[in-house]
Enzyme design. Structure first.
Site, short mmCIF file in Angstrom:
data_model
loop_
_atom_site.label_atom_id
_atom_site.label_comp_id
_atom_site.label_asym_id
_atom_site.label_seq_id
_atom_site.Cartn_x
_atom_site.Cartn_y
_atom_site.Cartn_z
N ARG C 249 0.87 -1.17 0.00
CA ARG C 249 0.00 0.00 0.00
C ARG C 249 0.91 1.22 0.00
O ARG C 249 1.49 1.56 1.03
CB ARG C 249 -0.86 -0.03 1.26
CG ARG C 249 -2.04 0.89 1.28
CD ARG C 249 -2.58 1.02 2.69
NE ARG C 249 -1.72 1.88 3.48
CZ ARG C 249 -1.50 1.74 4.77
NH1 ARG C 249 -2.04 0.78 5.46
NH2 ARG C 249 -0.70 2.59 5.40
N HIS C 253 -3.29 4.60 4.77
CA HIS C 253 -4.41 3.66 4.91
C HIS C 253 -5.68 4.26 4.33
O HIS C 253 -6.39 3.64 3.55
CB HIS C 253 -4.61 3.30 6.38
CG HIS C 253 -5.86 2.54 6.65
ND1 HIS C 253 -6.05 1.24 6.22
CD2 HIS C 253 -7.01 2.89 7.28
CE1 HIS C 253 -7.26 0.83 6.58
NE2 HIS C 253 -7.86 1.81 7.22
N TYR C 262 4.23 5.12 11.41
CA TYR C 262 4.52 3.69 11.60
C TYR C 262 5.37 3.05 10.51
O TYR C 262 5.60 1.86 10.53
CB TYR C 262 3.22 2.90 11.78
CG TYR C 262 2.19 3.10 10.68
CD1 TYR C 262 2.29 2.40 9.47
CD2 TYR C 262 1.13 3.98 10.84
CE1 TYR C 262 1.36 2.58 8.47
CE2 TYR C 262 0.20 4.17 9.84
CZ TYR C 262 0.31 3.47 8.66
OH TYR C 262 -0.61 3.64 7.66
C1 TPP Z 1 -14.19 -6.26 12.08
C2 TPP Z 1 -13.43 -5.01 11.84
N1 TPP Z 1 -12.53 -4.60 12.74
C3 TPP Z 1 -11.87 -3.43 12.57
C4 TPP Z 1 -12.07 -2.67 11.47
C5 TPP Z 1 -11.36 -1.31 11.31
N2 TPP Z 1 -10.40 -1.39 10.19
C6 TPP Z 1 -10.71 -0.93 8.99
S1 TPP Z 1 -9.52 -1.25 7.87
C7 TPP Z 1 -8.54 -1.98 9.02
C8 TPP Z 1 -7.23 -2.59 8.59
C9 TPP Z 1 -7.44 -3.68 7.58
O1 TPP Z 1 -6.22 -4.20 7.16
P1 TPP Z 1 -6.15 -5.21 5.94
O2 TPP Z 1 -7.11 -6.32 6.12
O3 TPP Z 1 -4.72 -5.60 5.78
O4 TPP Z 1 -6.65 -4.40 4.67
P2 TPP Z 1 -6.04 -3.08 4.05
O5 TPP Z 1 -6.67 -1.94 4.75
O6 TPP Z 1 -4.55 -3.15 4.22
O7 TPP Z 1 -6.44 -3.12 2.62
C10 TPP Z 1 -9.15 -1.95 10.26
C11 TPP Z 1 -8.55 -2.46 11.50
C12 TPP Z 1 -13.01 -3.13 10.53
N3 TPP Z 1 -13.28 -2.47 9.42
N4 TPP Z 1 -13.67 -4.30 10.74
#
Ligand code: TPP
Ligand code: TPP
Ligand code: MG
Ligand code: MG
Ligand code: MG
Lengths: 327, 83, 353, 327, 353
Positions: C249, C253, C262
C-alpha cells in the site's frame, strides 16, 4: 385438524414450506441425520436430500454468513441455531450484515433468511441452553423478531417467516416443544393472522397481561387462578417482538387501565421496558397503575437446579397483578 | 376499572417514597387518569384535599371538590390515610 | 521461485515455474489500459477526499495489479466481493465512478445495483464478505450455474474468525470460490509480522484442504493468470483456491491516516521500484506492444474518467431523508412510518421558519 | 488544573492508571505505534513499552478472549475496540465469557477487563463508525456500562473503570473527543464521584432531561434555549448505564413531574425505555406527563451525509419538552 | 508412520519414528492407574445421568488416553482449559469427583476453585476457552513464570473462528500454549468429513507458524509424550504446539443423545478393538510391569472413586437461591439487591403457606 406438539408443528410447517418452494433450504448443526437436538427437523433430510437440509460445519458465523450468500442468489435459508446461548458467534454477521444489507443496497439485495433459535428455560438444562436473548435482536433494525406460543402459531408463523422478504429471527419456546395443540393445516397463508399482530387470547376487564412465547401459557394459568378470586385478566400473546404490535396492547389497556408484561429475559433492558414505555406514552391517562414487569432477574441464567427460582411463575404474575390493582 | 381492590390495600409506592425518604413531596400526587379528570372538570389539583394512600389525590377527592361539597386544604399533602 | 511472477520489476518476463499461463498480448494491453485508468481514478479520489468531497478514501495505489488483475480475470457471470479498499476493482468491473464512491461520499448506501455487474457492496466489517462469497458460490453449484465468486481480503482480515470459517466451509462444500488476499504489508499501522507467524499467508489453505498460491501482487500478468487458473479449476468442479498476492500500500491507509507514524519512507521508496504499472509499461514497450500513441490514448481516457468523477462529485446531491426509511424492510413498519412522518414534519417546519 | 480535550483526558487517565499499577495493559488494533485511530493511546507505547501496549492481530474476539486469559493471572487489560460497529466479532466472548466467568466460578475468577468503545455519531464518518450499541451490553448481566460526557469525568471514570474488579464497557463519545474541559488531576480516586452515580448538571424545575455521553451537551444546549423562553430544564448526566442510577433521576422527577430521555441509539429497545419504565414505576403519582424519549430512528445509522437528520438535535429535545409540558 | 504412536492397538511398542520419547515405566503405570479410575468414574457418571442425578453427562469413554495423557503430562504449575467432555481430565488433575460434576448436576457454577488445581471452568461455548489459554500463557511469559497452558478442543470446535484466532495470537505472541484436539470423529452427529476438507486437523498449524503433531489418541503413552514434548518446547521459549489426537467417542454425545441415528455399530466395534485402556494393560502385562495384584488394587481404587461420586451426588444439596446474586459482580448492584430481596420475600411467604 391434527393435534401436534409445538416441535412437530414447526416440522410440519418447514415441510410445507419446502414442498411449496424449492428455494427453501435448511442449514445448521446436526439438523440432518440427527434431525436436530430437539428433533424439529426430523425426517426432512431423508425426504428432501442433503442439498436442501445441510449439516454444516460447527460455526455459527459460518452458517449465517453463507446463508446470506445463498440468499443473494434467491435461496431462502432457514438456519437452526442449536441453542440460544450459541447464537453469539454469529452476532456480527446478523447485526452488521444480515440486518443491514437491504438498506446498504437501497433494497436491491433481499435476504429472506430465517434464524430459528430455541429459547427460554424450564427444561432442566445446563448453562447457555435456556437463555432469552430476544431483546438484543429487537434493538437491531432490519431484523424481524417473532415467537409462537402454540402449535397452531408455530405451524403458520414459521411459514410466514420463511415467506417474509426480510430476515426473521424466529424464537422457539423450548419448554413448549412438547405441548400439544390443534393445528388447522387446511387454511392458507393468506387466511391466517398476519405475522406481526398480537392477539388477545383471553378476555378480561381488570388487568391486561402481555406475554410471548413460553410465558403465554403462564399468563393463561395466572388468569385461571385470578378468575377464582374474581379478577379477570385479559391476556395478550404478543407473537411479534419486532416490530411490536403496540396498538393491540394499547387497545386492551385503554379498557383495563392496567398492564403487566411477562417474559423470561431479565427485565433490565428487556422487551418489557420498551412495551411499558410505549404503552405509557400512548395510554397515559388511562393508566390506573404503572406498567409492571415480571421477568428474569439480571443474572446469568442459572442452570437446572436453581431455575425454578429464576423463572417467572404464576405467583409472580399474580403478585404483579395485585400490585397493579393496589395502585 | 375496579376501585375495590385498590382501596383494600394502600398503594405501596407513594407511601413508601414519602415515608421512606422523609421528604415531603412538592408535587400533588395523583395518578394520570385522576389528573385528567381534574383537568376535564376544571379542578385545580392543588386545591384538592388528598385522602388517598400516601397523600395521593383520588378520583373521589376530585369529584368531591368538583361537586362543591369539599373543602380544599390548598396544599395537597394531607396525611397518609390510615392503612 | 516464490512468489510466482510472470513479469519482474524491470519488466522482464519470468516463467513462474511453469505454474501460471502468461496472458495473451491483448490481455496484457487491457491490463495496462485499466491500470492507467484505475490509478488516475484513485489519485483523483484521494484529491477529492482532501478537498472534503469524500468523507474518506482508502487508496489502492500500488495495488493496481491486484485490483485490475482480479477484475479482468473474472468472467461476466462471476461475482466480486470487494472491500472498502477495492474501488478500482469495482470501477473496472463496470460500476460508474461516482457510484463506486457513494459510500465514501457519505451516502447511506453502496450506490450501485449489485446484480448489474455482479459486485457485492463494498464491505467494511472485515472478512464478513468471505462467507457471503462462499454462500453465493455454493448457490451457483446448487443451481448448476457456471459462476465463480471471488472475495478480496486484506492481510489483516485473515486474522478474523470469519476468514477461517469461510475457508473451512469452502473446503467442505468444494465451493467455486476464490479467496484473494492482497497482502499489502499493513493493516492500518500493524505490519504483517504482528499479524501472523505463518511463513506466508498462502500456507493457510493447507489447513482447509484448499489449494493455495503465492503470487507477485505487483505483477498484473501473474495475478490475472492466477485468478484465471483458479476460476477454471472452480468451474471444472475443483473447488476453492486461496491466493496470496504480495503487494504494498503505497499511500496512507485512508485519507485520514498518517503513515509516517509507523513506517519509513525508505520502505515506500523500495516498493516504488517494484511499481506494477511501470513494470507492465516497460514490458509492453520492450515487446513492442505499446507505443506512444496508445499510451497517450490511454492516458486521455484516464483523464476523462477522472474528470467525470470530479464533476459527478462536485454536483450537489439532493438528499432525501425520507428515503432512509424505505429499505430497512421490504415494507416499512408502522414504527418507521411514524418516525418518518415525524422527520418530515420537522423538515416542513424548518422550511417555514 | 489542565484544560484537556476529552480524548487527551482519557489518555492522561490511562497513563496515570498505568503508572500506578504495573498490571494495567493496553491491547487493541493500532493502539501502539499509531496511538489509536483517535489517538487516545498516543505516546503510551513509547513510554510503557510494547509489553504493556500491545498492537494485536486484527481480531476482536481474539483481543477480548486473550484479555480474559491475561486477567485470570492478575492483569488488568484495557482493550480498545477501534469503532463501535466492530465490537460484534467479540460479542460471544463478551456475553458468554467475560460477563459470566465470575458467576460461573462463584466469584473465584475476577476479570477486571475494560473495553473502550468509541461510540455515537456526528463526526461525518462512514458506516459502522457512528453507532450506539450500549443497550446490547446493558441487558447482559455481569457487565458494567458507563460513559463520560466531559473531560473531567473521562479522566476519572477511565481510572475507576480500570480499578473496578468487574468487567466494564467504557463508551467514549466520539464527537466529544475534541471538546475541552477542566480536569482536576490533583484529586484522588477516593475523592471523586463514584463510577455508578448519575449527576444533576443543571438545576431546573419544569422538566427533567436525562442524557449520557454525547447527548449531555445537547441537553445543556436545549436547557439554555428553553431558559430563554422561561422553561427551566433540569439536566441529569446519567454517566452509568448499567447499573442505572434510577434514584437520582427519580429524585429529580418527583420535583419536576416530567422526564425526557435523550440518547443517540434507536429508541426502540434502547436504554431510554428501561429508564422510562423504571421511573414510571417509581414516580407514577408524580408524573404530569408520560416519560418521553428522544433518540435515533430504528434505522441502520446512516453515514455522514444524512446523519444530521438522524441524530437528535436541540430542536427535537425542545419539541419533546414542549410535548411533555403540554400533556 | 501417521499418526504417531508408541504402543499399538495390540499393546506392541512402536517407535513413533523417533519423534516421541517413550515415557518411563512409572509413568506408564500411572497412566494405566488413572485410566482405570477415569473410566470407572465416567461409567458411574453416565449411570447417574440415566438415573436423573445429573442433568446430562457427556462421556469421554474411549478417549481416556487423551484425558489422562494430557492431565499427567502437564506439570503442577501448568493450566488446563477443559471442555464439558473433559471431566476425567479434570478429575485426574485433582478436582474432586462431585465438584467435577457440578455443572452437569445443574449447578449455576463450575463447582471448583480454578486456582486450586489450575483448571479453568469446563467450557461449553465451543472454542472460546482456546483464547483464554493463549492469554493466560502470554501472562506467564510477561511475568517470567514457567507456566504452560493447554486447551482441550474437539474436532468440531476447530471450525469455530475462535480456534483460528487463538492459534494466530499464539503464533504471533510465541505463547507457551498447547492446543490439543481430541478428534473423536464426531461433533454430535456430524462426522469429520463434513467438518473439514483438511487432510488432517494437524495441518492447520502450518497456517499460523505453529508446529503440529498428529498422534494416536488412543495411545496414552503417545499423548503423554507429545504433550510433554510440547510443554518442554514451550518452556524453552519455543512457543505453541498444535496436537491432533486421533480417537473415538465410544459412547453417545451425551446421555441425552441417540447415536444410532447417525453411526453404525460396526464402526463403534472397530474402534473398541483399539481401546486405549486394553492396549496399555496388554503392554504393561507383557512387559511385566503390571501384575494381578496391582491391577486389583487399581480396580478397587476406581470403585472407591465411583462410590464417592455416587454418594456425593445422592446427597441432597442445600440450594441457596440468594447465592445466585452474590457473584455476578464483586459487589451486588442495588438492582440485584432489590431483586434478591424480592425473591427472599417470596420464599419466606412460601414457607408460611
Ligand atoms: C471487524 C473489523 N474490525 C476493525 C475494522 C477497522 N479497520 C478498517 S480497515 C482496518 C485494517 C485492515 O487491514 P487489511 O485487512 O490488511 O486491509 P487493508 O486496509 O490493508 O487493505 C481496520 C482495523 C473493521 N473495518 N472491521
Ligand atoms: C458455540 C457453540 N455452538 C454449539 C454448541 C452446541 N454443541 C455442544 S457440543 C457440540 C459438538 C462438539 O463437537 P466437538 O468439538 O467435536 O467435541 P466433542 O463433543 O466431540 O467432544 C455442539 C454443536 C456449543 N456448545 N457451542
Ligand atoms: Mg493490509
Ligand atoms: Mg467469530
Ligand atoms: Mg468431536
Amino acid at each position: 385438524m391434527p393435534n401436534l406438539p409445538l416441535a412437530k408443528a414447526i416440522n410440519a410447517g418447514l415441510r410445507t414450506a419446502m414442498e411449496r418452494d424449492p428455494k427453501v433450504l435448511l442449514m445448521g448443526e446436526d439438523i440432518g441425520r440427527l434431525g436436530g437436538v430437539f428433533r424439529v427437523t426430523e425426517g426432512l433430510q431423508k425426504d428432501f436430500g442433503e442439498a436442501r437440509v445441510l449439516d454444516t460445519p460447527l460455526a455459527e458465523a459460518g452458517i449465517v454468513g453463507t446463508a446470506i450468500g445463498l440468499a443473494l442468489r434467491g435461496y431462502r435459508p432457514v438456519c437452526e441455531i442449536q441453542f440460544n446461548g450459541f447464537v453469539y458467534p454469529a452476532f456480527n454477521q446478523i447485526v452488521t450484515q444480515l440486518a443491514k444489507l437491504r438498506a446498504r443496497s437501497q433494497g436491491r439485495l433481499e435476504l429472506p433468511v430465517v434464524l430459528r433459535i430455541p429459547f427460554g428455560g424450564g427444561i432442566g438444562s445446563v448453562e447457555h441452553h435456556s437463555e432469552s436473548p430476544e431483546a438484543l435482536f429487537a434493538h437491531v433494525s432490519g431484523l424481524r423478531v417473532v415467537t409462537p406460543a402454540t402449535s397452531a402459531d408455530a405451524y403458520w408463523m414459521i411459514q410466514q417467516a420463511i415467506a417474509s422478504p426480510d430476515p426473521v429471527v424466529f424464537f422457539e419456546p423450548e419448554r413448549r416443544y412438547w405441548d400439544k395443540g390443534q393445528v388447522e393445516t387446511d387454511a392458507t397463508l393468506a387466511d391466517v393472522a398476519p405475522l406481526h399482530r398480537a392477539r388477545v387470547v383471553r378476555r378480561g376487564e381488570h388487568v391486561t397481561v402481555a406475554a410471548y412465547g413460553p410465558t403465554v401459557r403462564l399468563a393463561l394459568e395466572a388468569a385461571e387462578a385470578a378468575a377464582e378470586d374474581g379478577t379477570q385478566l385479559e391476556v395478550v400473546d404478543l407473537r411479534t417482538i419486532s416490530p411490536l404490535d403496540v396498538g393491540t396492547v394499547a387497545e386492551s389497556v385503554r379498557r383495563t387501565g392496567r398492564l403487566v408484561v411477562v417474559h423470561e429475559a431479565p427485565t433490565f433492558g428487556g422487551v418489557g421496558g420498551e412495551l411499558a414505555a410505549r404503552i405509557t406514552e400512548r395510554c397515559f391517562y388511562s393508566l390506573e397503575a404503572p406498567v409492571l414487569r415480571v421477568g428474569g432477574f439480571h443474572l446469568p441464567y442459572p442452570a437446572a437446579r436453581v431455575e425454578e427460582h429464576y423463572l417467572p411463575g404464576v405467583d409472580r404474575v399474580l403478585d404483579a397483578v395485585d400490585r397493579s390493582l393496589a395502585a | 376499572a375496579q376501585a375495590g381492590p385498590a382501596q383494600a390495600e394502600p398503594a405501596p409506592e407513594p407511601a413508601g417514597e414519602a415515608a421512606g425518604t422523609g421528604v415531603v413531596p412538592e408535587r400533588v400526587l395523583a395518578k394520570p387518569p385522576v389528573r385528567k379528570l381534574a383537568r376535564d372538570l376544571g379542578v385545580d389539583l392543588a386545591q384538592v384535599r388528598a385522602t388517598g394512600p400516601g397523600g395521593t389525590v383520588t378520583r373521589e377527592d376530585v369529584l368531591t371538590l368538583a361537586n362543591g361539597n369539599g373543602n380544599g386544604n390548598g396544599n395537597g399533602t394531607a396525611p397518609a390515610a390510615a392503612a | 521461485g516464490f512468489p510466482l511472477g510472470l513479469i519482474d520489476a524491470d519488466g522482464q518476463p519470468t516463467d513462474a515455474g511453469g505454474v501460471l499461463n502468461p496472458p495473451p498480448p491483448e490481455a496484457l494491453l487491457e491490463l495496462h489500459r485499466r491500470m492507467v485508468v484505475g490509478r488516475r481514478f484513485d489519485t483523483q479520489a484521494t484529491a477529492l477526499a482532501r478537498q472534503g468531497r469524500l468523507a474518506v478514501y482508502p487508496s489502492s495505489r500500488g495495488q493496481e495489479a491486484c485490483q485490475i488483475g482480479v477484475a479482468l480475470a473474472l468472467r461476466e457471470q462471476d461475482w466480486l466481493f470487494p472491500t472498502y479498499r477495492d474501488s478500482v476493482a469495482v470501477l473496472t468491473r463496470g460500476v460508474g465512478g461516482v457510484e463506486v464512491l457513494s459510500m465514501m461520499r457519505g451516502e447511506w448506501h453502496c450506490g450501485y445495483d449489485p446484480y448489474e455487474h455482479r459486485v457485492a457492496p463494498q464491505c467494511t466489517p472485515l472478512a464478513t464478505n468471505a462467507l457471503h462469497a462462499v454462500g453465493l458460490a455454493h448457490a451457483a453449484r446448487l443451481k448448476g450455474e457456471d459462476t465463480v465468486a471471488l472475495v478480496l481480503l486484506g492481510d489483516g482480515a485473515t486474522s478474523e474468525g470469519d476468514t477461517h470459517e469461510a475457508l473451512n466451509f469452502a473446503g467442505v462444500w468444494n465451493a467455486p470460490v476464490v479467496f484473494l488476499v492482497q497482502n499489502n504489508g499493513y493493516a492500518i499501522s500493524v505490519p504483517l509480522s504482528k499479524q501472523t507467524a505463518a511463513p506466508a499467508l498462502a500456507c493457510k489453505g493447507v489447513g482447509y484442504g484448499v489449494p493455495s498460491l503465492l503470487v507477485d501482487g505487483n505483477d498484473a500478468a501473474a495475478v490475472f493468470a492466477a485468478v484465471r487458473c483458479a476460476v477454471e479449476r472452480a468451474t471444472a468442479g475443483g473447488g476453492p483456491t486461496f491466493i496470496e498476492a504480495l503487494t504494498y500500500r503505497v499511500d496512507a491507509h485512508t485519507s485520514a491516516d498518517d503513515p509516517t507514524r509507523y513506517r519509513d519512507d525508505a520502505e515506500v521508496q523500495a516498493w516504488l521500484t517494484r511499481d506494477p504499472l511501470a513494470r507492465l509499461e516497460k514490458h509492453l514497450r520492450a515487446t513492442g506492444l505499446l507505443d506512444d500513441e496508445r499510451a497517450r490514448a490511454v492516458q486521455e481516457e484516464a483523464e476523462q474518467v477522472a474528470a467525470e468523477a470530479r464533476e459527478g462529485l462536485s454536483a450537489e446531491v439532493e438528499v432525501d431523508p425520507a428515503a432512509l426509511f424505505e429499505h430497512v424492510y421490504a415494507e416499512p413498519t408502522e414504527n418507521l412510518l411514524e418516525q418518518r412522518a415525524r422527520l418530515l414534519d420537522e423538515l416542513a417546519e424548518e422550511e417555514q421558519s
